[in-house]
Enzyme design. Sequence first.
Site, PDB file in Angstrom:
ATOM      1  CB  SER A 132      -7.952  42.919  16.626  1.00 49.91           C
ATOM      2  OG  SER A 132      -7.606  41.653  16.146  1.00 49.91           O
ATOM      3  CE1 TYR A 157      -3.024  44.575  15.896  1.00 47.08           C
ATOM      4  CE2 TYR A 157      -4.070  42.417  15.728  1.00 47.08           C
ATOM      5  CZ  TYR A 157      -4.074  43.779  15.475  1.00 47.08           C
ATOM      6  OH  TYR A 157      -5.135  44.350  14.797  1.00 47.08           O
TER       7      TYR A 157
HETATM    8  N1  LIG Z   1      -7.292  44.743   8.511  1.00 50.63           N
HETATM    9  C1  LIG Z   1      -7.723  43.867   9.395  1.00 50.63           C
HETATM   10  O1  LIG Z   1      -8.046  42.713   9.049  1.00 50.63           O
HETATM   11  C2  LIG Z   1      -7.880  44.254  10.843  1.00 50.63           C
HETATM   12  C3  LIG Z   1      -8.409  43.280  11.722  1.00 50.63           C
HETATM   13  C4  LIG Z   1      -8.545  43.628  13.053  1.00 50.63           C
HETATM   14  C5  LIG Z   1      -8.200  44.894  13.502  1.00 50.63           C
HETATM   15  N2  LIG Z   1      -7.688  45.806  12.624  1.00 50.63           N
HETATM   16  C6  LIG Z   1      -7.327  47.125  13.146  1.00 50.63           C
HETATM   17  O2  LIG Z   1      -7.909  48.118  12.317  1.00 50.63           O
HETATM   18  C7  LIG Z   1      -7.049  49.249  12.247  1.00 50.63           C
HETATM   19  C8  LIG Z   1      -6.732  49.589  10.793  1.00 50.63           C
HETATM   20  O3  LIG Z   1      -6.084  48.465  10.206  1.00 50.63           O
HETATM   21  P1  LIG Z   1      -5.647  48.425   8.671  1.00 50.63           P
HETATM   22  O4  LIG Z   1      -5.747  47.021   8.221  1.00 50.63           O
HETATM   23  O5  LIG Z   1      -6.332  49.498   7.934  1.00 50.63           O
HETATM   24  O6  LIG Z   1      -4.100  48.753   8.829  1.00 50.63           O
HETATM   25  P2  LIG Z   1      -3.173  49.821   8.066  1.00 50.63           P
HETATM   26  O7  LIG Z   1      -1.789  49.507   8.511  1.00 50.63           O
HETATM   27  O8  LIG Z   1      -3.475  49.835   6.619  1.00 50.63           O
HETATM   28  O9  LIG Z   1      -3.659  51.193   8.705  1.00 50.63           O
HETATM   29  C9  LIG Z   1      -3.134  51.727   9.891  1.00 50.63           C
HETATM   30  C10 LIG Z   1      -2.638  53.132   9.587  1.00 50.63           C
HETATM   31  O10 LIG Z   1      -2.167  53.698  10.809  1.00 50.63           O
HETATM   32  C11 LIG Z   1      -0.978  54.416  10.540  1.00 50.63           C
HETATM   33  N3  LIG Z   1      -0.171  54.469  11.764  1.00 50.63           N
HETATM   34  C12 LIG Z   1       0.501  53.443  12.337  1.00 50.63           C
HETATM   35  N4  LIG Z   1       1.152  53.876  13.423  1.00 50.63           N
HETATM   36  C13 LIG Z   1       0.874  55.190  13.546  1.00 50.63           C
HETATM   37  C14 LIG Z   1       1.253  56.193  14.470  1.00 50.63           C
HETATM   38  N5  LIG Z   1       2.079  55.926  15.479  1.00 50.63           N
HETATM   39  N6  LIG Z   1       0.791  57.462  14.301  1.00 50.63           N
HETATM   40  C15 LIG Z   1      -0.032  57.750  13.261  1.00 50.63           C
HETATM   41  N7  LIG Z   1      -0.415  56.832  12.335  1.00 50.63           N
HETATM   42  C16 LIG Z   1       0.025  55.571  12.485  1.00 50.63           C
HETATM   43  C17 LIG Z   1      -0.298  53.645   9.427  1.00 50.63           C
HETATM   44  O11 LIG Z   1       0.609  54.439   8.671  1.00 50.63           O
HETATM   45  C18 LIG Z   1      -1.481  53.157   8.583  1.00 50.63           C
HETATM   46  O12 LIG Z   1      -1.755  54.047   7.530  1.00 50.63           O
HETATM   47  C19 LIG Z   1      -5.823  48.907  13.085  1.00 50.63           C
HETATM   48  O13 LIG Z   1      -6.011  49.421  14.377  1.00 50.63           O
HETATM   49  C20 LIG Z   1      -5.831  47.391  13.117  1.00 50.63           C
HETATM   50  O14 LIG Z   1      -5.184  46.891  14.264  1.00 50.63           O
HETATM   51  C21 LIG Z   1      -7.518  45.507  11.305  1.00 50.63           C
END
Ligand SMILES: NC(=O)c1ccc[n+]([C@@H]2O[C@H](COP(=O)([O-])OP(=O)(O)OC[C@H]3O[C@@H](n4cnc5c(N)ncnc54)[C@H](O)[C@@H]3O)[C@@H](O)[C@H]2O)c1
Length: 334
Positions: A132, A157
């Site tokens: 991130s 985070y």
């Molecule tokens: N969306 C953004 O702007 C953004 C920015 C920077 C980084 N990220 C990173 O990208 C990744 C995806 O983000 P997103 O926005 O799609 O989030 P999201 O919450 O929609 O997706 C994450 C998924 O992981 C699953 N999950 C969480 N804990 C879990 C566990 N212990 N075991 C199995 N599954 C688990 C959740 O149910 C969810 O479906 C994450 O790692 C997030 O930190 C996202």
Amino acid sequence: MNVLVTGAAGFIGSHLSEALLRNSHRVIGVDNFNDFYSPALKRQNLEEIKKTAEKAGAFFQCYSGDICDADMLESLLAEHKIDVVVHLAAMAGVRPSIQNPALYERVNGLGTVILLEACRKAGIKNFIFGSSSSVYGLNTKVPFAESDPVCLPFSPYAATKRAGELTCHVYHRLYSMNIACLRFFTVYGPRQRPDLAIRKFTDLIYRGKPIPIYGDGSFKRDFTYVDDIIDGVMKSVDWCLEKTDVPKYDIFNLGESATTTVSELIELIERTSGRKAKKEFLPLEPGDVPVTFADISKSKKILGYNPQTPISRGIRRFIEWFEKSLVPTLDKTR
Ligand SMILES: NC(=O)c1ccc[n+]([C@@H]2O[C@H](COP(=O)([O-])OP(=O)(O)OC[C@H]3O[C@@H](n4cnc5c(N)ncnc54)[C@H](O)[C@@H]3O)[C@@H](O)[C@H]2O)c1
């Protein structure tokens, strides 16, 4: 190619799974469908992936399980011969991590170690880690480059994401794994997480409710359309799989490399939706950083990453999706 996508039912994971299936790859997903936001939304995402798999005639299976469950991961990896893992499962979000730091540490820190350990045991050599832009903390030098110091995270985070990058480096050095850590910059688009600004603001505007603005609206974000992020992830998979004499580890920014202030964002949503926002200005929240801005020259050069969606076009596509998918279900009393 067989790809394991952790967090497959989430926002980015569901888009990535579909892109892989359209390219005739086999996708094995794992997700624990937690209630950080409605699990029903994640089930809907899963249905969309299944439809895409059927259309593409490609294999898709999603396991309902926790990445902290080593036995589950080991039996899954014994059943499917995985070529590359894209690790997106995480507790996401800066502000909620301040309320529940131990949970973030468990899932993002320990969960990443357990997954890497299961990969090592299964002999998997290619791994992509979803990091991130928050790792840059209060970096004042813009745009943020991968070579900038990232020693002073500003939220639990951010600290867990930086820890994940470091753990990945350990597995690369000890076990010759090829690893790309991708620093995503504020991702938006269809199926965006409900806690993120663009979706939250749009939802409140359509309900006629006030939008909470922390500070004076001058904070800037490098908003990145989800299709561009997926393109970057696909290119990093190719980079990982390219044969080289020595194993690889690298960190790449995936952003749009343009900034928009919160006030500009709200104006853009207003113009695109033809609706007026009610604004409620609130004090700044701890953990928030004033700017994120990606230098993407390294990702362009090494991965061939080249984002194509300026915010004006991305917001138009987002509003189209929002009107089609969510407006009919809006409950104005919420
Ligand atoms: N969306 C953004 O702007 C953004 C920015 C920077 C980084 N990220 C990173 O990208 C990744 C995806 O983000 P997103 O926005 O799609 O989030 P999201 O919450 O929609 O997706 C994450 C998924 O992981 C699953 N999950 C969480 N804990 C879990 C566990 N212990 N075991 C199995 N599954 C688990 C959740 O149910 C969810 O479906 C994450 O790692 C997030 O930190 C996202």
